[in-house]
Scaffold this active site. Structure first.
Site, PDB file in Angstrom:
ATOM      1  N   GLU A  16       0.807  -1.226   0.000  1.00  0.00           N
ATOM      2  CA  GLU A  16       0.000   0.000   0.000  1.00  0.00           C
ATOM      3  C   GLU A  16       0.834   1.267   0.000  1.00  0.00           C
ATOM      4  O   GLU A  16       0.424   2.276  -0.581  1.00  0.00           O
ATOM      5  CB  GLU A  16      -0.965   0.004   1.189  1.00  0.00           C
ATOM      6  CG  GLU A  16      -2.238  -0.812   0.974  1.00  0.00           C
ATOM      7  CD  GLU A  16      -2.061  -2.300   1.178  1.00  0.00           C
ATOM      8  OE1 GLU A  16      -0.943  -2.735   1.536  1.00  0.00           O
ATOM      9  OE2 GLU A  16      -3.037  -3.053   0.978  1.00  0.00           O
ATOM     10  N   HIS A  68     -11.694  -4.769   9.381  1.00  0.00           N
ATOM     11  CA  HIS A  68     -12.186  -4.611   8.012  1.00  0.00           C
ATOM     12  C   HIS A  68     -13.531  -3.889   7.973  1.00  0.00           C
ATOM     13  O   HIS A  68     -14.295  -4.067   7.030  1.00  0.00           O
ATOM     14  CB  HIS A  68     -12.360  -5.977   7.334  1.00  0.00           C
ATOM     15  CG  HIS A  68     -11.085  -6.586   6.846  1.00  0.00           C
ATOM     16  ND1 HIS A  68     -10.112  -7.053   7.693  1.00  0.00           N
ATOM     17  CD2 HIS A  68     -10.613  -6.814   5.592  1.00  0.00           C
ATOM     18  CE1 HIS A  68      -9.109  -7.552   6.981  1.00  0.00           C
ATOM     19  NE2 HIS A  68      -9.387  -7.416   5.713  1.00  0.00           N
TER      20      HIS A  68
HETATM   21  C1  LIG Z   1      -2.520  -4.412   4.265  1.00  0.00           C
HETATM   22  C2  LIG Z   1      -3.529  -5.274   3.576  1.00  0.00           C
HETATM   23  N1  LIG Z   1      -3.695  -5.153   2.254  1.00  0.00           N
HETATM   24  C3  LIG Z   1      -4.594  -5.906   1.607  1.00  0.00           C
HETATM   25  C4  LIG Z   1      -5.363  -6.817   2.284  1.00  0.00           C
HETATM   26  C5  LIG Z   1      -6.440  -7.614   1.564  1.00  0.00           C
HETATM   27  N2  LIG Z   1      -6.027  -8.982   1.430  1.00  0.00           N
HETATM   28  C6  LIG Z   1      -6.468  -9.925   2.285  1.00  0.00           C
HETATM   29  S1  LIG Z   1      -5.831 -11.410   1.960  1.00  0.00           S
HETATM   30  C7  LIG Z   1      -4.968 -10.814   0.653  1.00  0.00           C
HETATM   31  C8  LIG Z   1      -4.100 -11.733  -0.141  1.00  0.00           C
HETATM   32  C9  LIG Z   1      -2.998 -12.269   0.686  1.00  0.00           C
HETATM   33  O1  LIG Z   1      -2.242 -13.154  -0.040  1.00  0.00           O
HETATM   34  P1  LIG Z   1      -1.217 -14.123   0.670  1.00  0.00           P
HETATM   35  O2  LIG Z   1      -0.321 -13.346   1.568  1.00  0.00           O
HETATM   36  O3  LIG Z   1      -0.562 -14.904  -0.408  1.00  0.00           O
HETATM   37  O4  LIG Z   1      -2.067 -15.063   1.607  1.00  0.00           O
HETATM   38  P2  LIG Z   1      -3.166 -16.148   1.229  1.00  0.00           P
HETATM   39  O5  LIG Z   1      -4.484 -15.461   1.280  1.00  0.00           O
HETATM   40  O6  LIG Z   1      -2.839 -16.695  -0.116  1.00  0.00           O
HETATM   41  O7  LIG Z   1      -3.066 -17.174   2.301  1.00  0.00           O
HETATM   42  C10 LIG Z   1      -5.186  -9.469   0.482  1.00  0.00           C
HETATM   43  C11 LIG Z   1      -4.590  -8.646  -0.590  1.00  0.00           C
HETATM   44  C12 LIG Z   1      -5.168  -6.904   3.673  1.00  0.00           C
HETATM   45  N3  LIG Z   1      -5.885  -7.732   4.432  1.00  0.00           N
HETATM   46  N4  LIG Z   1      -4.246  -6.139   4.287  1.00  0.00           N
END
Ligand SMILES: Cc1ncc(C[n+]2csc(CCOP(=O)(O)OP(=O)(O)O)c2C)c(N)n1
Ligand SMILES: Cc1ncc(C[n+]2csc(CCOP(=O)(O)OP(=O)(O)O)c2C)c(N)n1
Ligand SMILES: [Mg+2]
Ligand SMILES: [Mg+2]
Lengths: 325, 333, 325, 333
Positions: A60, A129
């Site tokens: 971000e 959230h």
């Molecule tokens: C700072 C922040 N940015 C964006 C999000 C939204 N978000 C939630 S899960 C996710 C994807 C995360 O991917 P990863 O780290 O690969 O974990 P996975 O869900 O695949 O286990 C995103 C972008 C968030 N929760 N926090």
């Protein structure tokens, strides 16, 4: 007039501006190919392609930093921060960089950029959230802040934000994404800094924002019908610039102010408006200023807990009945 | 460009590098004197001892290229051509200051010269620089963005985000870490997991490891030219770590007593201006030429000082200007 | 009674608690060997050593994250964020993690930690090193917030903060670091959530915080002596919990409220207090509520500009003379 | 420990690994069913397909070790011994939920089992985990902290800060990246400068590169034991990247249509439960034993489901509890 959902109005507003101006670009997480996690940007990637619609890593600070750097060198970026809660991870870029660059450089740097973000509660997502954080932004000098309640306002205010030469934060209330409303056909450009009077009454003036506008209208309806209390309802729409002319005029007419805020109580926009009213039209007031807010707590997630935390129509009706005569 | 052989540098470039280092050195020394006279308030972070880096990039960059730097940014701003009276005036809070007294020492900016700002929150300007590079790429302007920062900056999150971002979008941006061995008062080695805080992390972004002698203007210049050219032709970003040392404390308030005895002396031996003067003499440039350059630079600094001193304090009415593009500060109607 | 500077009182408060409790640890940038960039932690490293006093990299998220993780597992960390402006780079850890952990886990996690930070203007440092951001914290449910104005309060409130089982943000006003005042000898532990009435008057109640308390007192002196206007001065000291009992009682007595805030205007703590007063003791008010704040702009750096931006004694005198009769 | 030879695993460990994977799988599947019945509101992120990692660490960890995980944390929380009714109850927003309905699916926590929380802002829990490890080191408790996160998390600033911090303080913490190839809907490879988003960056923190087959519980278990032991004996942190795949979409709302055809099928072939069952049979464990384990696990899930369903919604009065340590939410006197 077409009927659009609030989420469709987002894409419509962005598309309108991207068609008009090649320098408008859009970046964020999962906004492109996937059309956004709230499906508010569906179709943009297909129309404008990967050069102008850019999916980013989960970075971000980089997203908003990139928007800032691009804005100071000729582009007009729109950046999405998926949930407004995540503004906290890039707050430095918002509050210390974007908001201050123009003043610190005495006008050398101008930042025509837009930050869009999904704000607010009601989805059982829990405390990280679901926040309404428009007041975080309002407290920072140097950014403009809008929070539309209706699809037409979404489209028109996004367009106005893109055309504005200054940084604008657009808070989209996520509980409103499915809400449908009429949106005028053709080019639609609204104006920042204008509140709207949605209903005229005699007994008190309710000032509300985003989802709370809908609750205010519903409560006003019930108050009128069932309790003979007649309320003016003002949709603030824009926190910065703030349309104090409209707000003060409408409060002066009824002599009473009630704010309805989804944010936790302390230092909400309603406090600011209360303080302006209590200073500038004190002598027009006929009784105490009432603030109806979410209590000053993080948001719980279970249905009954969340529903009983943010101001409900019933609570608004009850409090106004008790406190306004 | 053949990068296997060292680039040959002509006399004109060399004299330009010396001239610019002199300007940066003398102007920064003057800033120090003005502190002592209490004509500069607030804080101020000097680049004394680190001038070779800003000067080398200043000479190597195209006029429309973009610079982003930190609170320790007087040299980088001057090196792009910002006026000395604008810089000294800003430090002194005068009307003639680059920012009309609004920004102060930590925020020097001269957009007309491509000096896109001095940022005082560690790390923040790295993603901003990436954004400017994105814009150049998008507009096809051929501009390269150069972003300067210190060793301590490599441990903050924004560094990481910006580097990854710049690489995946193949942006025309050069990240230049000036490793002067210290953060404020704490040695970088005591809080960093690797020896070279920037270069040893380049691999984490698919970049090559580059460490340069930051006190040798020629070495920095050669590296700058090479990676500016690469970035300009679409080859993407670079991360360059320049080893250097600041002669004074971190800021005005700091006598620098945390440094081990002898360390400063060893680095003074490697003063970039001393090194460069000796090199030019060794290359057969006559001393009189150098003396002339030195005198000329000093004259410029003196003249700028007088102009800045003569400039009035900014009018109080300026407070209410320039939050917004319409020139106002209004938050209500 | 010893006379200590405000900065010495910081070190005294921390030392008192570290001597008492082995689980109190202290981390931050340049706080140890160097004694802090404001020299507010001189001597601690020498007394408590590198195991308990830890210099960190420039990694504010790691600093506060580490404090949080340590606090939930038995330690009582004190973390320094060098300038309060830098809270923006770790705002997620403050606002989304530390503030919410206890509520989200329904009490499973308790976070006895303290964040200290240097707040405020007056040093010609410019917009990114001079902000008063205590309102950012006040707006977040789940953190306690104090901002002392006097050396004794500094020591006593830091001690109270360390002993409190909840997260507390201590805003030290950097312009006050050289200020000297009497500090009682021996153990000193103050109480969070208590305002102090520093002066009693009849015509209006000035409510102020940190540096502005000193300006309020000076203005009250002049108003009394030169203009026959007699003011109560309340030092808020603690924004969360907020001592509304004291504030409401003192405003009710004079019938007028004036807040003096170093923060930029919008959504300052003064707005919150104004809204509480305008609701709960509306009928005790004899005239408009006045807020005297820094204008809603980033802070300029040159002497004359900065001095004319944050509320001065002269401005307070002038505004009260004009508006209170 | 001799790390040159693969560790021999006894039957008891192997059966325990299978049993735990079953619990995680069946409970997660049940969560999915309950969504379909609209008994679970909000969002929910399942670990279906990724169970081997949580299970292997769950078996390898000491009871007083500490776990930090993400919104995708049902499995990690269960693997530490949190009750199924506590987990399912929380997803359903019931009084019997681990958090009394206050946290929901994304914030599962059971401090009594060392499950120190599920964090829903990407990256935030990495520094928090480092802090818990610091505390263990300070208190000399011998506890190790394990911190799970996804591939996408490696591009946010907090990752970088936490890794450097943990290394320089030599903290007993293991960072476990579960690389399931995707963030929400975007492939990690499209936004990351290196192939292995975690392991290829280990060097930036002076750590070794470790990539493990995350669908093989034995492989993860061996790695876990090795680095837990090292961390416990003062050898400092590790960063382990486990390759895996999620069988369902990112969250409840996601049908996962961005995945290329055939990809899911290939990974279903490598389903950790399938692999493990075959391995146990190959090792000569009789099928009846496995059938018993499976039936027993299903009984537990059924019982927990009934308990959770029978649990009432939390009382509305709970809203006003537990912001502060005194149990209240009061911000004023
Ligand atoms: C700072 C922040 N940015 C964006 C999000 C939204 N978000 C939630 S899960 C996710 C994807 C995360 O991917 P990863 O780290 O690969 O974990 P996975 O869900 O695949 O286990 C995103 C972008 C968030 N929760 N926090
Ligand atoms: C986010 C943030 N944290 C801390 C500071 C305070 N600070 C200013 S300069 C500095 C040291 C920076 O060290 P380095 O990056 O090596 O640059 P140098 O000053 O040596 O040029 C620190 C900690 C800051 N400005 N921003
Ligand atoms: Mg340095
Ligand atoms: Mg993933």
């Amino acid at each position: 007039m077409a009927e659009l959902t609030y989420r469709e109005a987002v894409a419509a507003g962005i598309a309108q501006e991207m068609r008009r101006d090649e320098n408008v670009v859009f970046l964020g997480e999962d906004i492109g190919a996937a059309g956004g996690v709230f499906k508010a940007t569906v179709g943009l990637f297909e129309e404008f392609g990967p050069r102008r619609i850019r999916d980013t890593p989960i970075s971000e600070q980089a997203i908003l930093g990139a928007a800032m750097g691009a804005a100071m060198t000729g582009l007009k970026p729109i950046a999405e921060i998926m949930f407004s809660d995540f503004l906290a991870v890039c707050w430095d870029i918002v509050a210390n960089e974007i908001a201050k660059a123009r003043y610190m450089t005495d006008g050398q740097i101008t930042l025509p950029l837009v930050i869009r973000t999904a704000n607010g509660a009601g989805s059982r997502f829990g405390a990280q959230h679901s926040q309404s954080v428009e007041n975080w932004a309002m407290a920072i000098p140097g950014i403009k802040v809008v929070a539309p309640a209706f699809p037409a306002d979404v489209k028109g205010l996004i367009a106005a934000a893109v055309r504005d030469p200054d940084p604008v934060l657009v808070f989209e209330q996520k509980s409103l994404y499915p809400f449908k409303g009429e949106v005028p056909d053709g080019e639609l450009v609204d104006q920042l800094g204008k509140a709207k009077v949605l209903r005229h009454g005699k007994d008190c003036t309710i000032v509300a924002l985003a989802l709370m506008v809908h609750r205010a209208l519903a409560a006003a309806e019930i108050l009128e019908r069932e309790h003979g209390i007649s309320c003016t309802v003002v949709d603030v729409r824009s926190l910065v610039p703030l349309d104090t002319v409209t707000i003060l005029a409408e409060v002066a007419k009824t002599g009473r102010l009630v704010t309805i805020e989804e944010n936790p109580r302390l230092c909400g926009w309603g406090a600011e408006i209360a303080s302006i009213v209590a200073d500038e039209i004190f002598w027009d007031l006929d009784g105490p200023i009432i603030r109806i807010t979410t209590p000053h707590i993080p948001l719980p997630s279970a249905d009954q807990l969340e529903d009983n935390t943010i101001p409900s129509v019933e609570r608004v009706v009850r409090e106004i009945r008790e406190k306004i005569d | 460009m053949d990068t296997t052989k060292p680039m040959t540098l002509g006399y004109d470039i060399r004299l330009e590098l010396y001239r610019l280092q002199l300007d940066l050195r003398y102007c920064e020394k003057r800033a120090y004197d003005l502190f002592l006279q209490n004509l500069i308030k607030g804080t101020s972070h000097l680049s004394l001892g680190q001038e070779a880096i800003a000067a080398a990039f200043g000479v190597a960059m195209r006029p429309d290229d973009l610079t982003f730097c930190t609170y320790r940014g007087h040299a980088h701003t001057l090196a792009r051509g910002a006026s000395m009276e604008g810089v000294l005036g800003e430090l002194m809070g005068r009307e003639c200051g680059l920012l009309g007294g609004k920004g102060g020492s930590m925020h020097l900016t001269d957009v007309s010269k491509g000096a896109m700002g001095s940022y005082a929150i560690i790390g923040a300007h790295l993603p901003v620089a990436a954004g400017a590079a994105w814009s150049a790429q998008y507009r096809g302007s051929g501009q390269v963005t150069v972003c300067f920062f210190g060793d301590g900056t490599t441990n903050i999150g924004a560094f990481h985000e910006a580097l990854n971002f710049a690489v995946i979008w193949k942006l025309p941006v050069i990240f230049v870490c000036e490793n002067n061995l210290y953060m404020e008062y704490t040695p970088i080695s005591s809080v960093t997991a690797v020896e070279h805080p920037a270069a040893d992390r380049a691999g984490a972004y698919g970049l090559e490891k580059i460490v340069v002698d930051g006190n040798d203007a020629d070495a920095v210049y050669r590296t700058a030219v090479q990676y500016l050219e690469r970035a300009r032709s679409g080859g993407g970003p670079a991360l360059i770590e320049c080893m250097t040392y600041r002669h004074s404390g971190h800021s005005r308030a700091d006598p620098g007593q945390y440094r081990p005895p002898g360390e400063l002396d060893r680095w003074l031996e490697r003063d970039p201006l001393k090194i460069y003067r000796e090199r030019l003499l060794g290359l057969g440039i006559v001393e009189a030429t150098l003396n002339d350059l030195e005198a000329e630079s000093m004259r410029k600094v003196d003249a700028a000082t007088e102009t800045a001193k003569a400039s009035p304090a900014p009018a109080v009415s300026e407070i209410d200007k320039n939050v917004w593009a319409d020139g106002s500060t209004a938050w209500r109607n």
